[in-house]
Scaffold this active site. Structure first.
Site, PDB file in Angstrom:
ATOM      1  N   GLU A  88      56.301  31.748  43.114  1.00 46.29           N
ATOM      2  CA  GLU A  88      56.082  31.257  44.473  1.00 46.29           C
ATOM      3  C   GLU A  88      55.546  29.833  44.489  1.00 46.29           C
ATOM      4  O   GLU A  88      54.925  29.393  43.534  1.00 46.29           O
ATOM      5  CB  GLU A  88      55.009  32.109  45.162  1.00 46.29           C
ATOM      6  N   CYS A 101      51.184  24.001  46.619  1.00 39.27           N
ATOM      7  CA  CYS A 101      50.488  24.884  45.701  1.00 39.27           C
ATOM      8  C   CYS A 101      51.528  25.419  44.714  1.00 39.27           C
ATOM      9  O   CYS A 101      52.454  26.126  45.093  1.00 39.27           O
ATOM     10  CB  CYS A 101      49.849  26.008  46.525  1.00 39.27           C
ATOM     11  N   CYS A 108      50.051  36.958  35.918  1.00 33.96           N
ATOM     12  CA  CYS A 108      48.775  36.385  35.477  1.00 33.96           C
ATOM     13  C   CYS A 108      47.980  37.456  34.743  1.00 33.96           C
ATOM     14  O   CYS A 108      47.990  38.617  35.134  1.00 33.96           O
ATOM     15  CB  CYS A 108      47.981  35.894  36.695  1.00 33.96           C
ATOM     16  N   CYS A 112      41.686  39.223  38.118  1.00 33.27           N
ATOM     17  CA  CYS A 112      40.605  39.111  39.104  1.00 33.27           C
ATOM     18  C   CYS A 112      40.778  40.231  40.143  1.00 33.27           C
ATOM     19  O   CYS A 112      41.892  40.473  40.612  1.00 33.27           O
ATOM     20  CB  CYS A 112      40.634  37.745  39.776  1.00 33.27           C
ATOM     21  N   CYS A 115      42.481  39.480  43.591  1.00 39.30           N
ATOM     22  CA  CYS A 115      43.668  38.627  43.622  1.00 39.30           C
ATOM     23  C   CYS A 115      44.960  39.416  43.445  1.00 39.30           C
ATOM     24  O   CYS A 115      45.051  40.318  42.608  1.00 39.30           O
ATOM     25  CB  CYS A 115      43.563  37.571  42.524  1.00 39.30           C
ATOM     26  N   GLU A 156      47.327  31.273  35.462  1.00 40.14           N
ATOM     27  CA  GLU A 156      46.118  30.552  35.057  1.00 40.14           C
ATOM     28  C   GLU A 156      46.588  29.289  34.313  1.00 40.14           C
ATOM     29  O   GLU A 156      47.086  29.382  33.186  1.00 40.14           O
ATOM     30  CB  GLU A 156      45.270  31.461  34.148  1.00 40.14           C
ATOM     31  N   SER A 187      43.177  24.177  39.021  1.00 40.15           N
ATOM     32  CA  SER A 187      42.158  25.191  39.287  1.00 40.15           C
ATOM     33  C   SER A 187      42.156  26.208  38.157  1.00 40.15           C
ATOM     34  O   SER A 187      43.197  26.724  37.765  1.00 40.15           O
ATOM     35  CB  SER A 187      42.476  25.878  40.623  1.00 40.15           C
ATOM     36  N   SER A 210      37.102  28.311  39.726  1.00 38.58           N
ATOM     37  CA  SER A 210      36.964  29.504  40.572  1.00 38.58           C
ATOM     38  C   SER A 210      35.699  30.231  40.149  1.00 38.58           C
ATOM     39  O   SER A 210      35.701  30.943  39.150  1.00 38.58           O
ATOM     40  CB  SER A 210      38.175  30.418  40.395  1.00 38.58           C
ATOM     41  N   LEU A 211      34.639  30.026  40.898  1.00 36.78           N
ATOM     42  CA  LEU A 211      33.343  30.596  40.498  1.00 36.78           C
ATOM     43  C   LEU A 211      33.143  31.970  41.140  1.00 36.78           C
ATOM     44  O   LEU A 211      32.977  32.962  40.448  1.00 36.78           O
ATOM     45  CB  LEU A 211      32.220  29.627  40.885  1.00 36.78           C
ATOM     46  N   HIS A 212      33.162  32.010  42.447  1.00 36.33           N
ATOM     47  CA  HIS A 212      33.175  33.246  43.245  1.00 36.33           C
ATOM     48  C   HIS A 212      31.945  34.138  43.143  1.00 36.33           C
ATOM     49  O   HIS A 212      31.863  35.147  43.849  1.00 36.33           O
ATOM     50  CB  HIS A 212      34.429  34.082  42.961  1.00 36.33           C
ATOM     51  N   ASN A 286      41.673  35.778  51.945  1.00 36.00           N
ATOM     52  CA  ASN A 286      42.939  36.157  52.549  1.00 36.00           C
ATOM     53  C   ASN A 286      43.167  37.630  52.207  1.00 36.00           C
ATOM     54  O   ASN A 286      43.481  37.959  51.066  1.00 36.00           O
ATOM     55  CB  ASN A 286      44.026  35.264  51.928  1.00 36.00           C
ATOM     56  N   CYS A 329      47.732  33.884  47.182  1.00 34.08           N
ATOM     57  CA  CYS A 329      48.261  33.846  45.840  1.00 34.08           C
ATOM     58  C   CYS A 329      48.991  35.113  45.395  1.00 34.08           C
ATOM     59  O   CYS A 329      48.390  36.168  45.282  1.00 34.08           O
ATOM     60  CB  CYS A 329      47.003  33.682  44.997  1.00 34.08           C
TER      61      CYS A 329
HETATM   62  N1  SAH Z   1      44.060  31.072  37.983  1.00 36.02           N
HETATM   63  C1  SAH Z   1      43.561  29.896  38.627  1.00 36.02           C
HETATM   64  C2  SAH Z   1      44.495  29.322  39.677  1.00 36.02           C
HETATM   65  C3  SAH Z   1      45.228  30.267  40.577  1.00 36.02           C
HETATM   66  S1  SAH Z   1      44.284  31.115  41.812  1.00 36.02           S
HETATM   67  C4  SAH Z   1      42.187  30.159  39.189  1.00 36.02           C
HETATM   68  O1  SAH Z   1      41.711  31.292  39.097  1.00 36.02           O
HETATM   69  O2  SAH Z   1      41.552  29.239  39.675  1.00 36.02           O
HETATM   70  C5  SAH Z   1      43.829  29.862  42.947  1.00 36.02           C
HETATM   71  C6  SAH Z   1      42.601  30.221  43.780  1.00 36.02           C
HETATM   72  O3  SAH Z   1      42.919  31.202  44.763  1.00 36.02           O
HETATM   73  C7  SAH Z   1      41.471  30.797  42.951  1.00 36.02           C
HETATM   74  O4  SAH Z   1      40.249  30.246  43.325  1.00 36.02           O
HETATM   75  C8  SAH Z   1      41.552  32.269  43.315  1.00 36.02           C
HETATM   76  O5  SAH Z   1      40.359  32.902  43.028  1.00 36.02           O
HETATM   77  C9  SAH Z   1      41.916  32.188  44.780  1.00 36.02           C
HETATM   78  N2  SAH Z   1      42.421  33.428  45.386  1.00 36.02           N
HETATM   79  C10 SAH Z   1      43.062  34.445  44.797  1.00 36.02           C
HETATM   80  N3  SAH Z   1      43.347  35.421  45.690  1.00 36.02           N
HETATM   81  C11 SAH Z   1      42.868  34.995  46.890  1.00 36.02           C
HETATM   82  C12 SAH Z   1      42.850  35.551  48.197  1.00 36.02           C
HETATM   83  N4  SAH Z   1      43.403  36.733  48.464  1.00 36.02           N
HETATM   84  N5  SAH Z   1      42.277  34.817  49.191  1.00 36.02           N
HETATM   85  C13 SAH Z   1      41.740  33.605  48.934  1.00 36.02           C
HETATM   86  N6  SAH Z   1      41.740  33.031  47.728  1.00 36.02           N
HETATM   87  C14 SAH Z   1      42.286  33.715  46.710  1.00 36.02           C
END
Ligand code: SAH
Length: 340
Positions: A88, A101, A108, A112, A115, A156, A187, A210-212, A286, A329
């Site tokens: 995508e 994007c 992947c 996570c 995700c 990733e 990212s 991506s800390l979260h 999302n 994503c």
């Molecule tokens: N693997 C990399 C890049 C792809 S994900 C990474 O983890 O950074 C890009 C960003 O989208 C990351 O910060 C990820 O955590 C976030 N993401 C994944 N699913 C999401 C969702 N449903 N809503 C919002 N952000 C999301």
């Protein structure tokens, strides 16, 4: 090999080793990226014999657009690769320009919890040309120019390091697509060894982490990568990156209702990032039908934001895009596979 997989210097080498002048590579690049021709025959300032040779040595094929979903400020593409795999790309229209994007892998492996992409495990890395073509084809399809690239699609990027770096070289070249390094953001979920390597990359590309979560207990639950590279190691690598590059880093923080959006988390995050040259991007989650997570309430996001601000952390809230078109994503691909 596909012609869009080559950096300008590789093509210069190619011409040199075929006893041709290096500047032919620049002409070729201009046909591909400035004039955007779709076959070698249209390159009228290149000799017939060379065209023949190019046709023998390279492919100039594109990806297939399977579907696209259009909304006012977002357009989402599902592409089919030559081997049948699907990826995508999402185009977002900002007031400062168009941002794409880009996906970096088929599937992947980071798993996570929140995700969608990780539901489909990594099948393979994308080649550089498969990333380049996402840009060229969206530009052609919408008849627009893309000014910003974020490597935040499926995959990733640092698990496909070489191809990603080469992709950046190709699109950053002034003779090619010419997207400024400062307009490109990589990212990562936090592959510390690659962050260390990336700190030595001379290009002024942006790094987003991506800390979260502000602590290991929570982060390991949300992001298994944290077990291999816990927060202390990640923060040390980021500080070292900032020291070497003198560049500000972005920390992405998805706001998950009652999971990581509490005031305690905000305080903890402020402590963790104190004194680091960074800013925090709070991302409204999302929601997807396949995870239990919910998006934080607006006022909770604001409360979180205020706490960070009070602690002198630079913070922004990401504009929401594409929740209508399932632009989280991996959602389009994952839903498509399901319907089939
Ligand atoms: N693997 C990399 C890049 C792809 S994900 C990474 O983890 O950074 C890009 C960003 O989208 C990351 O910060 C990820 O955590 C976030 N993401 C994944 N699913 C999401 C969702 N449903 N809503 C919002 N952000 C999301």
């Amino acid at each position: 090999m596909n012609i869009y997989d080559y950096t300008l210097s590789e093509l210069k080498e190619y011409f040199k080793s075929n006893n041709e002048k290096e500047f032919k590579a620049i002409q070729l690049y201009e046909w591909l990226y400035k004039k955007r021709v779709n076959n070698f025959k249209e390159m009228t300032n290149i000799k017939k014999e060379i065209i023949k040779k190019l046709e023998q040595d390279f492919e100039i094929t594109k990806l297939n657009i399977i579907t696209k979903q259009i909304d006012t400020d977002v357009c989402k593409y599902l592409f089919k690769l030559k081997d049948g795999n699907k990826i995508e790309a999402v185009l977002m229209k900002h007031d400062y320009g168009n941002s794409l994007c880009v996906s970096t892998q088929v599937g992947c492996n980071m798993s996570c919890a929140f995700c969608e992409s990780g539901r489909l495990k990594k099948v393979r890395n994308l080649n550089s040309y498969e990333m380049v073509l996402q840009i060229l084809q969206v530009e052609e399809d919408l008849n627009i120019r893309i000014s910003h690239i974020v490597l935040m699609g499926i995959g990733e990027p640092f698990d496909n390091y070489e191809n990603v770096i080469k992709f950046i070289d190709i699109i950053n070249d002034p003779k090619g697509i010419d997207i400024g390094a400062r307009h490109i953001t990589v990212s990562t979920s936090g592959l510390v060894n690659k962050i260390e390597e990336f700190a030595n990359n001379p290009k002024q590309v942006n790094l987003a982490i991506s800390l979260h979560a502000p602590n290991n207990e929570l982060r390991s639950k949300l992001m298994p990568v944290n077990k291999a590279y816990p927060i202390e190691k990640l923060i040390t690598a980021v500080k070292e990156y900032i020291r070497k590059t003198n560049r500000r880093v972005t920390f992405e923080y998805i706001m998950l209702k009652d999971i990581n959006d509490t005031e305690k988390c905000a305080q903890e995050l402020a402590q963790l990032l104190k004194g680091i040259n960074c800013y925090v991007n709070l991302i409204p989650y999302n929601e997807t039908s396949h995870t239990k997570y919910k998006k934080s309430e607006k006022n909770q996001i604001m409360r979180f934001y205020d706490i960070l601000k009070k602690n002198n952390i630079n913070v922004t809230i990401r504009k929401e895009f594409g929740s209508k078109v399932n632009a989280a994503c991996g959602q389009l691909r994952s839903n498509y596979e399901e319907v089939k």
